[in-house]
Design an enzyme around this catalytic site. Structure first.
Site, PDB file in Angstrom:
ATOM      1  N   ARG A 182      35.619  72.184  26.566  1.00  0.00           N
ATOM      2  CA  ARG A 182      35.509  72.765  25.304  1.00  0.00           C
ATOM      3  C   ARG A 182      35.631  71.132  24.601  1.00  0.00           C
ATOM      4  NH1 ARG A 182      34.606  77.412  21.781  1.00  0.00           N
ATOM      5  NH2 ARG A 182      33.927  75.682  20.431  1.00  0.00           N
ATOM      6  N   CYS A 240      40.716  75.418  16.427  1.00  0.00           N
ATOM      7  CA  CYS A 240      40.912  75.925  17.807  1.00  0.00           C
ATOM      8  C   CYS A 240      39.086  75.531  17.537  1.00  0.00           C
ATOM      9  CB  CYS A 240      40.940  76.944  18.001  1.00  0.00           C
ATOM     10  SG  CYS A 240      40.590  78.181  16.541  1.00  0.00           S
TER      11      CYS A 240
END
Length: 284
Positions: A182, A240
């Site tokens: 990611r 995050c």
């Protein structure tokens, strides 16, 4: 009965020995990003005796305006009111747990930590470790004596996007807790745009774990000190996808004796809220 001086990361056996103490409140933080109510259903089915349930969306986050990410940081007044309904006071020893890896429990730990609440731990291995050891569980909702909790968050350690840009400009470290694929922008299962904040460094939060438990404090300390490269812990800001799993890094650092790092509350989902902000892909 007073509990012992429990550590940031708490072994299941230690919690089992302290269950029922008047100064202990256990909070079940099990959650699922795919199914917002899955954690509450799991808590109703079975939980650690006396555990209250914290809902990720309603209790550990709030609905916020565009640009604050998928899980905006709650307002202090709302969160402290919830603490009161759970029977948490300034003197309470709070133990948070989730299914196992601590990703959601760390969010509650971080919320309390930012209020200056020192007596808060995360159950090492969570519900998975608790049940594997055959420790007690129940399905009945606890009887709670409500109290009053007052406090404000340490705003200096809760950064928005502008604060993160300034932090990077000063040479600070921005640590992204998402999975590496990611971060590199190869896949993006949740947010609308893939990639990472230019200048960020990747360390998946799973690197803090081994066999579902937190790695030894000394080992984590060495790894985070290498990332800091001579800088103090307060030079690190964790992020995050939405400001939840980033809390795992703050927890791991505190476990390692390196407290003081900050949180980018909006994280990647907040960063991409402004199409004018730059986006990087690849490993660096």
């Amino acid at each position: 009965m007073n509990t012992p001086d429990w550590r940031v990361v708490l072994a299941p056996q230690a919690l089992a020995a302290g269950l029922g103490a008047s100064d202990v409140v256990v909070v079940d933080c099990r959650a699922s990003l795919a199914d917002p109510d899955a954690g509450e259903r799991a808590w109703r089915a079975a939980h650690i005796p006396g555990a209250r349930h914290a809902h990720l969306e309603r209790d550990l986050s709030r609905r916020g305006p565009a640009g604050e990410g998928r899980h905006p940081w709650p307002l202090a007044a709302t969160f402290t009111e919830r603490l009161g309904t759970w029977g948490v006071s300034r003197d309470t020893r709070v133990v948070a747990y989730d299914d196992g890896d601590g990703a959601f429990a760390a969010r509650l730990w971080c919320l309390l930590h930012m209020l200056g609440h020192a007596r808060v731990s995360v159950l090492d291995g969570g519900w998975a470790a608790w049940t594997q050891l055959g420790l007690p569980q129940e399905s009945a909702a606890p009887v709670v004596v409500a109290t009053r909790y007052e406090g404000t968050f340490d705003a200096s350690r809760l950064l928005d996007s502008a604060g993160v840009q300034a932090h990077l400009a000063r040479g600070g470290l921005l640590l992204d807790a998402r999975a590496s694929e990611r971060f590199r922008g190869e896949v993006e299962p949740i947010d609308a745009i893939a990639g990472h904040v230019p200048g960020a460094v990747n360390r998946p939060y799973a690197a803090n774990l081994e066999g579902g438990r937190f790695r030894p404090a000394a080992q984590l300390r060495g790894e985070f000190e290498a990332l800091l490269d001579g800088r103090a812990p307060h030079a690190l800001v964790a992020m995050c996808g939405s400001g939840v799993t980033a809390c795992h890094h703050l927890l791991a650092m505190a476990h390692a004796g390196l407290p003081g790092a900050s949180l980018y509350t909006g994280s990647w989902s907040g960063w991409i809220g402004d199409p004018g902000r730059p986006i990087a892909t690849g490993a660096g």
